[in-house]
Design a protein around this motif. Structure first.
Motif, PDB file in Angstrom:
ATOM      1  N   SER A 225       0.574  31.688   3.736  1.00  0.00           N
ATOM      2  CA  SER A 225      -0.604  32.142   4.274  1.00  0.00           C
ATOM      3  C   SER A 225      -0.864  33.435   3.981  1.00  0.00           C
ATOM      4  O   SER A 225      -1.976  33.892   3.477  1.00  0.00           O
ATOM      5  N   ASN A 259       0.620  24.632   2.856  1.00  0.00           N
ATOM      6  CA  ASN A 259      -0.581  25.204   2.962  1.00  0.00           C
ATOM      7  C   ASN A 259      -1.400  23.895   3.778  1.00  0.00           C
ATOM      8  O   ASN A 259      -2.421  24.176   4.272  1.00  0.00           O
ATOM      9  N   LEU A 309      -6.001  32.469   8.333  1.00  0.00           N
ATOM     10  CA  LEU A 309      -6.714  32.258   7.398  1.00  0.00           C
ATOM     11  C   LEU A 309      -8.231  32.967   7.023  1.00  0.00           C
ATOM     12  O   LEU A 309      -8.597  32.979   5.893  1.00  0.00           O
ATOM     13  N   ARG A 316     -12.054  24.669   6.468  1.00  0.00           N
ATOM     14  CA  ARG A 316     -10.760  24.396   6.285  1.00  0.00           C
ATOM     15  C   ARG A 316     -10.826  22.808   5.893  1.00  0.00           C
ATOM     16  O   ARG A 316      -9.992  22.217   5.216  1.00  0.00           O
TER      17      ARG A 316
END
Length: 835
Positions: A225, A259, A309, A316
């Motif tokens: 992250s 991830n 994020l 995303r």
């Protein structure tokens, strides 16, 4: 060994003779079976046991209340039943969670960890006279105690609600179970640990192992992250604002376990701060993601220690689509697809070696394995080899095969939404998607009515050296892994084949039976005689010829190296060593010269770049781009609203850019750029690429108005007026491939015209092919087609078929067929009268 086993059996026998053990074993076994059955139908798709679980909840409540009263009244007599009480409490919690999903969907390891805790308690909660070593049970108990601690902390916010809900048949009590067990068990463990140092070490070692594992996992997730946050921060200083922010992260994100978990936060994996947010699970953005939400305690805890994020759910999801091939999961779904399973797959392949083409027909049976009143919608994604086209669709309605009708993309989509979303009746829809994908939808499917659909694809055989390769289709859809699969290969002309999967030759067919759908390839000797293959349709004939390549003079104004992490330092050096002063790279959106002095520094700048998106509209006209593609990238769809794509579409084509790909792969971005003729594209080895540069040459495939190149097969298809000297000797797939190539060539023109006035819509209908402007749809009745303004196939090729070689008889051949049939009919009648 026998003595030890006998002693254990005696201990168990003595234990079962204690007060209340037999009835407790029966209740625990019965409840466990019901819980496992219910979870199995939810996870493995078999049958709905929800009503039986209600019976289990009632029995457990009565049992738990009675046993609790007995233990409180006479602790010494009934203390040995405490493990049964704890076990049934947790079974009740999990049963109740099926109806009131406080924990949501839990991964299977959580159930096993809880079971391990409960079983180890049977060795710990023994009467004091039964002394024996419990180090191993305490170690297991320490391992699994962490999940009980998590449950207790997790349920703290609903403790007030649980007290109030105890009045509702006592169901609210289950919200207090982890906290009660935590208190009881902590006191018991402290008593054991204070008497024996080895016990402390055993329990502590188990507990510590989980904490260390969680710490390592959290550190890994946190580092990932931090890396993404760093890329995000650096990108905020970029002067290139044409690309969306999330694309820059996608480019620098190497797909891995960590991830993917970070990107799925709040989309699939529920974070702790979202657990009690009403409606929080489905309100994550405008894009939907068709995957079951999961509450994973390990991941939920690790999220607390990771940077946010700072990306929206839609951003995303776009990264998941480009970097993790999650495009099927983001398809719009009008009805749920949960509980669906693919029961069987029939994979039928016909190879036309002389034409360097193949036709693949896939027949699938889908079923819903949960008896629900709601109908389900199945969505399948077919990843096709380069140059392939979808040419047939069928759906079985009331036991009868109904074939697809080709219409415009807009009409098909509108009809499907109307009938599925409003009327809830039978349709199936096949749509083209960017990047050689085709999506098929089927509705409705329920427990009592499984569905069968069939679709067909025409594929060019890929020429490699002196042989041709057929590559099986990659399919994603509802639970394919356990499907009963039968694969069959037929070769026209009896060409010999080799396969990477075991096929058995049976009656001129190659047959394989397996489970699931494997990736496999078939190799056929290269056919040189392609000119004899042609197909006549209406007043035209379509002939296959060897593709024509021409070497043209080309001295690039600049050479742009499209670098990414797949390039090696030696490959970069080979271009720098050309000693040309016009070799550049695009670094942070700016053109930068690359030479021997800065080569290694530049190589480091690209070592984490997974794919690039060159600003083609900034590149000097008549430049050469050398790229090395991987298999993934963002595509035009993900870039749809960006200034980058707008400039690509308006400012690129006139620049006369040439591209050489030194990789055998091609990613979605370059695939679309090639298909839509934004650049002249050629794929070759790095050695031949350097040779072309040194000789100031480029290789172009010759293109003519009436010719379509099928590059993977090294053939072209030419349209000519039909003459008596030319015979139709090839399959109808020749015309279908020609039509598909023409539609793709003219796609930019198509985008600037209305579909109603576009000639290529009629061409797609004529050849019955699924393209960017056309789709295949199956509706339940002929009246449905009329109501939705869809004309059925008239005077077109119609759906392709595995049993039809496609050669359409000439007019005089039709006459001979009619005469022959008439003679046979009269002969049959005469013979019948004689008998």
């Amino acid at each position: 060994m026998n003595t030890t086993m006998k002693n254990k059996l005696d201990l168990f026998k003595n234990y079962t003779q204690k007060t209340g053990v037999t009835i407790s074993l029966a209740v625990a076994t019965f409840s466990t079976i019901l819980l496992i059955s219910s979870l199995s139908c939810k996870k493995m798709f078999f049958y709905n046991f929800d009503s039986i679980v209600i019976i289990s909840l009632v029995i457990e409540f009565i049992y738990g209340a009675s046993l609790s009263f007995m233990i409180l009244r006479d602790k010494e007599r009934y203390i040995h039943l405490t493990p049964f009480l704890i076990l049934n409490w947790f079974i009740g919690c999990f049963c109740l969670n099926i109806f009131i999903p406080v924990f949501n969907d839990l991964p299977i390891w959580v159930y096993f960890a809880t079971l391990a805790f409960c079983l180890s308690n049977f060795f710990i909660y023994r009467n004091s006279e039964d002394e024996y070593n419990i180090s191993i049970p305490l170690f297991i108990n320490g391992l699994s105690f962490t999940i009980i601690l998590y449950f207790a902390i997790f349920l703290i916010p609903i403790i007030p609600v649980s007290f109030a809900a105890i009045l509702a048949l006592g169901m609210g009590f289950y919200g207090l179970v982890p906290a009660i067990v935590l208190i009881i068990h902590s006191l018991t463990i402290i008593r054991h640990l204070s008497h024996n140092r080895n016990y402390s070490l055993s329990f502590g070692a188990g507990f510590l192992i989980v904490l260390v594992g969680l710490t390592i996992f959290t550190i890994g997730l946190s580092l990932e992250s931090n890396k993404i946050a760093k890329v995000n921060a650096l990108n905020s200083f970029s002067s290139d604002s044409d690309l969306p922010n999330h694309i820059a992260i996608s480019q620098n994100l190497k797909p891995n376990f960590f991830n993917e978990i970070l990107l799925k936060k709040g989309i699939i994996y529920v974070p702790l701060h979202d657990i009690f947010r009403l409606g929080g699970f489905d309100s994550f953005g405008t894009k939907q993601f068709n995957e079951r939400k999961t509450h994973n305690p390990f991941i939920a805890i690790a999220y607390l220690f990771c940077h946010d994020l700072d990306l929206s759910s839609d951003e995303r999801i776009n990264i998941l689509k480009s970097n993790f091939d999650k495009r099927l999961e983001t398809e719009e779904q009008l009805w749920s697809g949960e509980d669906l399973v693919t029961k069987s797959i029939k994979e039928d392949v016909k190879i036309y070696a002389d034409a360097r083409l193949a036709y693949t027909e896939i027949t699938m049976q889908i079923a819903s394995t949960k008896d629900s009143s709601l109908d389900k919608e199945a969505i399948y994604s077919f990843q096709l080899p380069e140059g392939s086209v979808a040419t047939s669709l069928s759906l079985w309605v009331n036991g009868i095969e109904r074939k697809g009708v080709l219409t415009t993309k807009e009409k098909a989509q509108a009809a499907y939404k109307q009938i599925v979303g409003v009327e809830s009746r039978d349709p199936s829809l096949m749509q083209w998607k960017e990047g050689n994908k085709v999506v098929v939808r089927v509705f409705p499917i329920n427990f009592k009515t499984p569905r069968t659909f069939k679709c067909g694809f025409t594929t060019p055989l890929q020429v490699e050296d002196n042989e041709m390769k057929y590559k099986s289709l990659s399919i994603k859809g509802p639970n394919i892994s356990n499907a009963e699969t039968i694969s069959r290969i037929e070769t026209v002309g009896n060409a010999k084949i080799k396969t990477t999967k075991d096929f058995e030759l049976t009656k001129h067919y190659y047959i394989n039976q397996s489970e699931g759908l494997d990736d496999w390839e078939a190799f056929v000797p290269l056919t040189k005689n392609t000119k004899s293959n042609s197909f006549a349709w209406k007043d035209k004939i379509y002939e296959i010829r060897d593709i024509s390549k021409s070497v043209v003079p080309f001295k690039p104004s600049e050479i742009i190296l499209d670098l990414n992490s797949s390039w090696t330092i030696k490959q970069i050096e080979s271009f720098v060593n050309l000693n040309k002063k016009n070799v550049f790279v695009f670094l942070n959106g700016k053109k930068t010269a690359i030479n021997k002095e800065n080569l290694r520094a530049i190589e480091l700048d690209f070592e984490d770049l997974q794919y690039s998106l060159l600003p083609l509209y900034k590149i000097t006209p008549n430049s050469l781009i050398v790229t090395k593609c991987g298999s993934f990238s963002a595509n035009f769809e993900e870039l749809e609203d960006s200034d980058y794509l707008k400039k690509i579409k308006t400012e690129t084509k006139q620049r006369n850019l040439k591209v050489i790909n030194i990789s055998s792969d091609i990613n979605p971005f370059w695939q679309t750029a090639k298909e839509q003729k934004y650049v002249d594209y050629f794929q070759t080895s790095i050695t031949d690429c350097l040779k072309l540069i040194n000789q100031n040459q480029f290789i172009l495939y010759k293109t003519e108005k009436n010719t379509v190149n099928i590059e993977p097969a090294h053939i072209s298809i030419t349209e000519n007026l039909k003459t008596d000297s030319l015979k139709s000797k090839g399959p109808d797939h020749i015309y279908r491939m020609y039509a598909f190539g023409k539609v793709l060539e003219e796609q930019i023109k198509i985008q600037n015209e209305t579909l109603a006035n576009n000639q290529y819509v009629d061409l797609a209908k004529d050849a019955n092919i699924v393209t960017p402007i056309s789709s295949l749809i199956v509706l339940e009745t002929d009246e449905d087609y009329k109501n939705n303004g869809i004309e059925k196939n008239v005077n077109t090729l119609g759906n392709a078929s595995i049993n039809n070689d496609g050669a359409v008889p000439e007019p005089h051949e039709w006459l001979l067929i009619i005469i022959g049939s008439t003679i046979l009919f009269f002969y049959y009648r005469k013979s019948k009268q004689t008998i």
